[in-house]
Design a protein around this motif. Structure first.
Motif, PDB file in Angstrom:
ATOM      1  N   SER A 128     -20.522 -63.415 -23.349  1.00 48.12           N
ATOM      2  CA  SER A 128     -21.797 -63.656 -22.680  1.00 48.12           C
ATOM      3  C   SER A 128     -21.922 -62.730 -21.481  1.00 48.12           C
ATOM      4  N   GLY A 129     -23.132 -62.254 -21.242  1.00 44.16           N
ATOM      5  CA  GLY A 129     -23.374 -61.362 -20.129  1.00 44.16           C
ATOM      6  C   GLY A 129     -24.811 -61.435 -19.660  1.00 44.16           C
ATOM      7  N   LEU A 130     -25.127 -60.604 -18.685  1.00 42.98           N
ATOM      8  CA  LEU A 130     -26.474 -60.509 -18.131  1.00 42.98           C
ATOM      9  C   LEU A 130     -26.956 -59.079 -18.340  1.00 42.98           C
ATOM     10  N   LEU A 131     -27.955 -58.913 -19.197  1.00 46.42           N
ATOM     11  CA  LEU A 131     -28.458 -57.593 -19.556  1.00 46.42           C
ATOM     12  C   LEU A 131     -29.558 -57.188 -18.574  1.00 46.42           C
ATOM     13  N   VAL A 132     -29.426 -55.991 -18.000  1.00 41.24           N
ATOM     14  CA  VAL A 132     -30.430 -55.426 -17.093  1.00 41.24           C
ATOM     15  C   VAL A 132     -31.209 -54.362 -17.864  1.00 41.24           C
ATOM     16  N   ILE A 133     -32.496 -54.622 -18.087  1.00 39.85           N
ATOM     17  CA  ILE A 133     -33.375 -53.685 -18.808  1.00 39.85           C
ATOM     18  C   ILE A 133     -34.188 -52.938 -17.763  1.00 39.85           C
ATOM     19  N   ARG A 134     -33.959 -51.655 -17.672  1.00 34.47           N
ATOM     20  CA  ARG A 134     -34.623 -50.849 -16.653  1.00 34.47           C
ATOM     21  C   ARG A 134     -36.045 -50.486 -17.091  1.00 34.47           C
ATOM     22  N   ASP A 157     -17.173 -67.588 -12.488  1.00 35.28           N
ATOM     23  CA  ASP A 157     -17.847 -67.866 -13.752  1.00 35.28           C
ATOM     24  C   ASP A 157     -19.135 -67.084 -13.920  1.00 35.28           C
ATOM     25  N   GLN A 158     -19.406 -66.138 -13.038  1.00 35.97           N
ATOM     26  CA  GLN A 158     -20.621 -65.354 -13.151  1.00 35.97           C
ATOM     27  C   GLN A 158     -20.539 -64.408 -14.348  1.00 35.97           C
ATOM     28  N   PRO A 159     -21.640 -64.253 -15.088  1.00 34.00           N
ATOM     29  CA  PRO A 159     -21.606 -63.394 -16.291  1.00 34.00           C
ATOM     30  C   PRO A 159     -21.470 -61.924 -15.933  1.00 34.00           C
ATOM     31  N   ASP A 160     -20.933 -61.157 -16.880  1.00 34.35           N
ATOM     32  CA  ASP A 160     -20.819 -59.709 -16.704  1.00 34.35           C
ATOM     33  C   ASP A 160     -22.204 -59.065 -16.755  1.00 34.35           C
ATOM     34  N   ILE A 161     -22.356 -57.949 -16.055  1.00 32.02           N
ATOM     35  CA  ILE A 161     -23.630 -57.232 -15.996  1.00 32.02           C
ATOM     36  C   ILE A 161     -23.556 -56.014 -16.913  1.00 32.02           C
ATOM     37  N   LEU A 162     -24.591 -55.829 -17.736  1.00 30.84           N
ATOM     38  CA  LEU A 162     -24.662 -54.707 -18.659  1.00 30.84           C
ATOM     39  C   LEU A 162     -25.940 -53.926 -18.404  1.00 30.84           C
ATOM     40  N   PHE A 163     -25.830 -52.585 -18.458  1.00 30.65           N
ATOM     41  CA  PHE A 163     -26.972 -51.698 -18.292  1.00 30.65           C
ATOM     42  C   PHE A 163     -27.155 -50.897 -19.578  1.00 30.65           C
ATOM     43  N   MET A 164     -28.424 -50.732 -19.983  1.00 33.58           N
ATOM     44  CA  MET A 164     -28.743 -50.031 -21.225  1.00 33.58           C
ATOM     45  C   MET A 164     -28.941 -48.550 -20.942  1.00 33.58           C
ATOM     46  N   GLY A 165     -27.855 -47.832 -20.678  1.00 32.97           N
ATOM     47  CA  GLY A 165     -27.941 -46.400 -20.503  1.00 32.97           C
ATOM     48  C   GLY A 165     -28.675 -46.012 -19.231  1.00 32.97           C
ATOM     49  N   ALA A 196     -37.177 -53.980 -13.038  1.00 36.31           N
ATOM     50  CA  ALA A 196     -36.145 -54.205 -14.062  1.00 36.31           C
ATOM     51  C   ALA A 196     -36.107 -55.676 -14.454  1.00 36.31           C
ATOM     52  N   ALA A 197     -35.876 -55.912 -15.730  1.00 33.23           N
ATOM     53  CA  ALA A 197     -35.807 -57.281 -16.249  1.00 33.23           C
ATOM     54  C   ALA A 197     -34.358 -57.664 -16.507  1.00 33.23           C
ATOM     55  N   GLU A 198     -34.062 -58.925 -16.314  1.00 28.97           N
ATOM     56  CA  GLU A 198     -32.720 -59.462 -16.545  1.00 28.97           C
ATOM     57  C   GLU A 198     -32.820 -60.644 -17.501  1.00 28.97           C
ATOM     58  N   LEU A 199     -31.919 -60.686 -18.451  1.00 27.00           N
ATOM     59  CA  LEU A 199     -31.885 -61.798 -19.380  1.00 27.00           C
ATOM     60  C   LEU A 199     -30.471 -62.007 -19.893  1.00 27.00           C
ATOM     61  N   ARG A 200     -30.204 -63.244 -20.242  1.00 29.78           N
ATOM     62  CA  ARG A 200     -28.902 -63.585 -20.806  1.00 29.78           C
ATOM     63  C   ARG A 200     -28.729 -62.938 -22.161  1.00 29.78           C
ATOM     64  N   CYS A 201     -27.512 -62.549 -22.494  1.00 26.54           N
ATOM     65  CA  CYS A 201     -27.280 -61.846 -23.746  1.00 26.54           C
ATOM     66  C   CYS A 201     -25.848 -62.082 -24.205  1.00 26.54           C
ATOM     67  N   GLU A 202     -25.578 -61.604 -25.408  1.00 28.37           N
ATOM     68  CA  GLU A 202     -24.235 -61.586 -25.973  1.00 28.37           C
ATOM     69  C   GLU A 202     -23.911 -60.151 -26.377  1.00 28.37           C
ATOM     70  N   TYR A 203     -22.724 -59.703 -26.013  1.00 28.15           N
ATOM     71  CA  TYR A 203     -22.339 -58.326 -26.328  1.00 28.15           C
ATOM     72  C   TYR A 203     -20.965 -58.319 -26.987  1.00 28.15           C
ATOM     73  N   PHE A 204     -20.605 -57.185 -27.560  1.00 23.69           N
ATOM     74  CA  PHE A 204     -19.340 -57.067 -28.282  1.00 23.69           C
ATOM     75  C   PHE A 204     -18.844 -55.638 -28.170  1.00 23.69           C
TER      76      PHE A 204
END
Length: 382
Positions: free
Chosen positions: A40-46, A135-143, A58-66
């Motif tokens: 589980s993570g927090l996706l940052v959409i620029r 317990d804070q989710p990891d942050i992910l950036f889309m490039g 920028a938008a933030e939403l909960r997500c699942e990554y692998f």
């Protein structure tokens, strides 16, 4: 020189390499989303990425990554230490054409490049997640821009034991069919409204709910007691036997809590004296039940009476039950006339007034005295 077995196995693999997976990408994506080891993570959409306008924030939403190797491990057939394919009866049929890691990489690349309305359909590549404390989710950036979406797929292999897994990170964008999720949400709302309307339920539903709650309580108590005594009895002989071993594991889902049905393992060494103590306790309980039949029968009868009172609703007295039963006939508040009439009816009767009688008696006494004096004067005159 390859052995006949190896040659036969390679021929079977090549026969299954039909490429039919191209027609089942939707099913493969749903299967991978459910069975791949996700985080589980927090996706940052620029701005400018996906559906976010360039001039927006920028938008933030909960997500699942692998990680890439996790997806390959989910799609490719499992192999043992010697490299032979394991027999996996639970593997879906639409994965049979994915015969090795090379074919799994092709499927993963096809899923990444598949688009819908100009946007990635299943998943896209992200930068390395930024770990946060607690317990804070990891942050992910889309490039770094729109050109980095959906990203690229590099040839990935499943890491063996002791090796460090390599590969890029990807985030899921495909949520699959939401019909079941919407249905469960609707049922949850309906159940909440139904519970809040409990005071106006008909009597038969209240009685049914009472019996259902009592039955669930009795079953839970019996399950806990039986599985505990079974564990202690088998533990005496040096083994651990649990019925539904994951029943109270809060980290598992409801379905997984009932899997497996039982477990049987050998205990760790060094517990001999504890097992002897438990054996002595079982012997004492058996001797007490045999030598004190009256007390044991009273114990059974008291438990039976407890269950009967529980189902009859007489275990605990409820003083508000009268008001619930007479909800349509509320208690009438007495008026002032009713209160005065009650006071008059309860007051003792006043004694009869005797003033007039005393007055009459006084008058009679005076007349008698006058008559006696008149008679006396008449005698003296003679």
């Amino acid at each position: 020189v390859p052995t006949p077995k190896a040659m036969g196995g390679s021929e079977d693999i090549e026969q299954k390499r039909t490429g039919d997976w191209i027609n089942n990408l939707e099913k493969i994506a749903i299967h991978a989303r459910s069975n791949c080891k996700n985080r589980s993570g927090l996706l940052v959409i620029r701005p400018g990425q996906l559906t976010v306008p360039p001039n927006a924030q920028a938008a933030e939403l909960r997500c699942e990554y692998f990680k890439a190797d996790r997806l390959i491990k989910c799609l490719a057939p499992e192999t043992d230490d010697q490299g032979d394919k394991k027999q996996a009866n639970s593997r879906p049929k639409f994965l049979e054409s994915i015969v090795d890691e090379a074919e799994a990489n092709k499927v993963a690349r096809a899923l990444l490049e598949m688009k819908e309305a100009g946007q990635p359909r299943f998943y896209c590549q992200t930068l390395k997640p930024e770990k946060r404390k607690g317990d804070q989710p990891d942050i992910l950036f889309m490039g770094t821009g729109k050109g980095d979406i959906p990203g690229s797929w590099s040839e990935t292999k499943v890491a063996s034991k002791g090796e460090r897994a390599e590969g890029n990170y990807y985030v899921w964008l495909h949520e699959g069919d939401q019909t079941m999720s919407n249905l469960m949400t609707g049922l949850l709302i309906a159940a909440f409204i139904l519970i809040t309307c409990f005071p106006i339920w008909p009597d038969f539903l209240k009685i049914a709910l009472w019996y259902l709650a009592c039955t669930a309580l009795v079953l839970i108590l019996l399950t806990v007691i039986v599985r505990w005594f079974m564990f202690l009895f088998v533990w005496i002989f040096g083994y651990e036997f649990w019925i539904l071993p994951n029943l109270f594991d809060e980290e598992r889902s409801v379905v997984d809590s009932f899997k497996p049905l039982h477990s049987f393992e050998k205990t760790a060494p060094g517990q001999l004296w504890w097992r002897i103590g438990v054996l002595a306790s079982f012997i004492w309980i058996g001797y007490w039940a045999y030598s004190q039949p009256t007390e044991f029968d009273d114990f059974l009868n008291s438990n039976k009476q407890f269950v009967d009172d529980l189902y009859d609703g007489s275990l605990l007295s409820d003083t508000s039950q009268w008001s619930r039963e007479n909800m349509d006939n509320p208690y009438k508040v007495p008026s002032i006339e009713d209160l005065l009439s009650d006071i008059d009816s309860d007051a003792p009767a006043e004694p009869e007034r005797v003033e007039n009688e005393n007055f009459i008696q006084e008058e009679d006494e005076e007349e008698t005295v006058d008559a006696m004096l008149d008679e006396l004067f008449e005698k003296e005159s003679y």
